[in-house]
Design a protein around this motif. Structure first.
Motif, mmCIF file in Angstrom:
data_model
loop_
_atom_site.group_PDB
_atom_site.id
_atom_site.type_symbol
_atom_site.label_atom_id
_atom_site.label_comp_id
_atom_site.label_asym_id
_atom_site.label_seq_id
_atom_site.Cartn_x
_atom_site.Cartn_y
_atom_site.Cartn_z
ATOM 1 N N ALA A 5 -1.604 -4.312 5.378
ATOM 2 C CA ALA A 5 -1.802 -3.232 6.354
ATOM 3 C C ALA A 5 -1.723 -1.904 5.630
ATOM 4 O O ALA A 5 -1.011 -1.753 4.635
ATOM 5 N N GLY A 6 -2.463 -0.920 6.142
ATOM 6 C CA GLY A 6 -2.417 0.423 5.571
ATOM 7 C C GLY A 6 -2.833 1.448 6.606
ATOM 8 O O GLY A 6 -3.566 1.140 7.547
ATOM 9 N N HIS A 7 -2.361 2.685 6.416
ATOM 10 C CA HIS A 7 -2.725 3.758 7.334
ATOM 11 C C HIS A 7 -4.218 4.073 7.226
ATOM 12 O O HIS A 7 -4.784 4.075 6.130
ATOM 13 N N ARG A 8 -4.807 4.376 8.380
ATOM 14 C CA ARG A 8 -6.187 4.844 8.380
ATOM 15 C C ARG A 8 -6.257 6.366 8.385
ATOM 16 O O ARG A 8 -7.235 6.948 7.903
ATOM 17 N N ASN A 9 -5.265 7.006 8.940
ATOM 18 C CA ASN A 9 -5.206 8.469 8.966
ATOM 19 C C ASN A 9 -3.794 8.933 8.656
ATOM 20 O O ASN A 9 -2.827 8.315 9.099
ATOM 21 N N THR A 10 -3.688 10.012 7.888
ATOM 22 C CA THR A 10 -2.434 10.632 7.452
ATOM 23 C C THR A 10 -1.669 9.734 6.475
ATOM 24 O O THR A 10 -1.983 8.557 6.304
ATOM 25 N N HIS A 11 -0.685 10.321 5.823
ATOM 26 C CA HIS A 11 0.193 9.610 4.886
ATOM 27 C C HIS A 11 -0.599 8.825 3.828
ATOM 28 O O HIS A 11 -0.347 7.652 3.567
ATOM 29 N N GLY A 12 -1.585 9.489 3.225
ATOM 30 C CA GLY A 12 -2.358 8.873 2.155
ATOM 31 C C GLY A 12 -3.575 8.122 2.617
ATOM 32 O O GLY A 12 -4.511 7.920 1.850
ATOM 33 N N GLU A 13 -3.568 7.658 3.862
ATOM 34 C CA GLU A 13 -4.666 6.932 4.510
ATOM 35 C C GLU A 13 -5.483 6.041 3.565
ATOM 36 O O GLU A 13 -6.699 6.177 3.454
ATOM 37 N N PRO A 14 -4.847 5.073 2.874
ATOM 38 C CA PRO A 14 -5.579 4.227 1.928
ATOM 39 C C PRO A 14 -6.660 3.362 2.566
ATOM 40 O O PRO A 14 -7.634 3.009 1.900
ATOM 41 N N PHE A 15 -6.504 3.028 3.849
ATOM 42 C CA PHE A 15 -7.493 2.165 4.502
ATOM 43 C C PHE A 15 -8.431 2.939 5.427
ATOM 44 O O PHE A 15 -9.042 2.355 6.321
ATOM 45 N N ARG A 16 -8.576 4.239 5.203
ATOM 46 C CA ARG A 16 -9.405 5.032 6.122
ATOM 47 C C ARG A 16 -10.841 4.526 6.201
ATOM 48 O O ARG A 16 -11.460 4.517 7.263
ATOM 49 N N TYR A 17 -11.396 4.115 5.066
ATOM 50 C CA TYR A 17 -12.816 3.770 5.039
ATOM 51 C C TYR A 17 -13.083 2.278 4.853
ATOM 52 O O TYR A 17 -14.169 1.906 4.404
ATOM 53 N N ILE A 18 -12.122 1.423 5.211
ATOM 54 C CA ILE A 18 -12.407 -0.005 5.037
ATOM 55 C C ILE A 18 -13.497 -0.474 5.996
ATOM 56 O O ILE A 18 -14.063 -1.558 5.800
ATOM 57 N N ASN A 19 -13.822 0.328 7.010
ATOM 58 C CA ASN A 19 -14.942 -0.019 7.877
ATOM 59 C C ASN A 19 -16.272 0.027 7.131
ATOM 60 O O ASN A 19 -17.285 -0.511 7.606
ATOM 61 N N ARG A 20 -16.298 0.655 5.962
ATOM 62 C CA ARG A 20 -17.514 0.737 5.162
ATOM 63 C C ARG A 20 -17.721 -0.468 4.257
ATOM 64 O O ARG A 20 -18.761 -0.584 3.600
ATOM 65 N N LEU A 21 -16.730 -1.338 4.173
ATOM 66 C CA LEU A 21 -16.854 -2.519 3.312
ATOM 67 C C LEU A 21 -17.872 -3.493 3.888
ATOM 68 O O LEU A 21 -17.964 -3.673 5.099
ATOM 69 N N ARG A 22 -18.609 -4.120 2.989
ATOM 70 C CA ARG A 22 -19.639 -5.067 3.377
ATOM 71 C C ARG A 22 -19.447 -6.381 2.630
ATOM 72 O O ARG A 22 -18.775 -6.440 1.603
ATOM 73 N N ALA A 23 -20.072 -7.430 3.135
ATOM 74 C CA ALA A 23 -19.980 -8.739 2.483
ATOM 75 C C ALA A 23 -20.427 -8.614 1.027
ATOM 76 O O ALA A 23 -21.467 -8.022 0.722
ATOM 77 N N GLY A 24 -19.609 -9.168 0.130
ATOM 78 C CA GLY A 24 -19.899 -9.103 -1.294
ATOM 79 C C GLY A 24 -19.114 -8.041 -2.042
ATOM 80 O O GLY A 24 -19.045 -8.086 -3.277
ATOM 81 N N VAL B 208 7.328 2.000 3.400
ATOM 82 C CA VAL B 208 6.085 1.525 2.782
ATOM 83 C C VAL B 208 4.885 2.382 3.198
ATOM 84 O O VAL B 208 4.336 3.128 2.397
ATOM 85 N N LEU B 209 4.469 2.272 4.439
ATOM 86 C CA LEU B 209 3.183 2.837 4.855
ATOM 87 C C LEU B 209 3.133 4.354 4.742
ATOM 88 O O LEU B 209 2.119 4.917 4.304
ATOM 89 N N ASP B 210 4.217 5.040 5.119
ATOM 90 C CA ASP B 210 4.205 6.500 5.073
ATOM 91 C C ASP B 210 4.286 7.049 3.645
ATOM 92 O O ASP B 210 4.133 8.258 3.437
ATOM 93 N N LYS B 211 4.511 6.180 2.672
ATOM 94 C CA LYS B 211 4.482 6.594 1.269
ATOM 95 C C LYS B 211 3.082 6.514 0.675
ATOM 96 O O LYS B 211 2.885 6.814 -0.507
ATOM 97 N N GLY B 212 2.112 6.094 1.483
ATOM 98 C CA GLY B 212 0.763 5.917 0.977
ATOM 99 C C GLY B 212 0.535 4.543 0.379
ATOM 100 O O GLY B 212 -0.516 4.278 -0.204
#
Length: 259
Positions: free
Chosen positions: A161-180, A137-141
C-alpha cells in the motif's frame, strides 16, 4: 416666547459606525481564515511531499549502503520476454542465473524498511517497510507491506500500500501502469522482477480479497485470479484526494536473481 431647544439624534450615526466596524472585523477574520486554509493546503500538498520524499530517499540510500552495493537500474525487458512473461502460467517464474525465485529470509520487524521498490514506467523508487501504519510507514513516503501477506518471492501475494496524494505520494500514478510494465523489488540478497498483469480501477476499501494469497475481488468477481502463484499487489486510494475507494494493480513474478 420660550424658544425650543434643538435636539440632535446621534443614534443612526452610532449604529452605522458599529455596523461598519463589525463588517471590517468580519473581513479581517475571513482573510485570516483564508490564509490559514492556504497554509494548510500548502503544507499538505507541498511540504509533506517534500519532507516524505527526502526521508524516503535517505532510507533508500541507507539500505543500499547497508547492502554494500549500488542498486542496479532495471531496464525494460525485450518484447519477446514480455510476451513470454504474460503468457507464463501463475506460479512458474523464470529464474536467471540458475536460481529459483526464493523468499525473504527473515521477517522484518514492525515499521522496518527492508526492501526497495522501483517502477520504471512512472519513475518511482521508494523503500518498503513492514506494516501499513500511517505514522510509522506511509506518512514517511514509504510503501507499506501488508503483514498478513507473503514476502517478496514467496508463493502467495506480496501485497503493498502507498499514498496516492501527499506524504510523498509514491503510488500517485499507478493508474498509468499497463500490462507488461515491470515492478522491481530489491532486498538484501535478491532482486525480484514482477510484471504487471491487470488493474482493478475501483473497488470498496473493504475488499479484502484483493490482498488474499490468491488475489481477487470479492466486490467485482470478474477481476483477479483463481490459481496459486507468486503475485504482487499495489493498492492506493481513489479517486485522488479521497479515501473512498481503492485502486488495485496486480502482477506476477517472472524473474529473480541474486544482488
Amino acid at each position: 416666547m420660550r424658544r425650543a431647544i434643538p435636539v440632535v439624534v446621534r443614534g443612526g450615526r452610532g449604529r452605522r459606525a458599529w455596523v461598519a466596524g463589525g463588517l471590517w472585523a468580519g473581513a479581517e477574520l475571513a482573510v485570516t481564515f483564508g490564509l490559514l486554509v492556504l497554509l494548510l493546503v500548502a503544507h499538505q500538498l507541498w511540504w509533506t511531499n517534500r519532507e516524505a520524499r527526502a526521508e524516503a530517499g535517505r532510507t533508500v540510500h541507507s539500505l543500499e549502503r547497508e547492502w554494500g552495493a549500488d542498486a542496479p537500474v532495471p531496464s525494460a525487458a525485450p518484447p519477446d520476454e514480455q510476451v513470454g512473461a504474460r503468457s507464463a502460467p501463475a506460479g512458474t517464474p523464470r529464474a536467471s542465473g540458475g536460481k529459483a525465485a526464493g523468499a525473504a529470509k527473515a521477517t522484518p520487524r514492525w515499521d522496518q524498511a527492508y526492501a526497495v521498490i522501483r517502477i520504471p514506467r512512472i519513475g518511482i523508487t521508494a523503500p518498503i517497510a513492514e506494516g501499513i501504519s500511517k505514522a510509522g510507514v506511509l506518512d514517511k513516503g514509504y510503501v507499506g507491506h501488508y503483514v498478513q501477506s507473503a514476502q517478496p518471492g514467496q508463493t502467495g501475494n506480496f501485497a503493498l500500500a502507498g499514498h496516492r496524494n501527499t506524504h510523498g505520494e509514491p503510488f500517485r500514478y499507478i493508474n498509468r501502469l499497463r500490462a507488461g510494465d515491470q515492478v522491481v523489488v530489491e532486498t538484501r540478497d535478491t532482486v525480484y522482477t514482477y510484471v504487471v498483469d491487470s488493474t482493478l480501477p475501483q473497488t470498496s476499501s473493504g475488499d479484502s480479497g484483493t490482498i488474499a494469497a490468491v488475489p481477487h475481488s470479492e466486490v467485482k468477481p470478474s477481476y483477479g485470479y483463481s490459481m496459486p502463484g507468486r503475485y504482487i499487489t499495489l493498492t492506493t486510494c481513489t479517486p485522488e484526494f479521497t479515501s473512498t475507494y481503492r485502486l488495485v494493480v496486480w502482477g506476477k513474478l517472472t524473474r529473480s536473481r541474486p544482488r
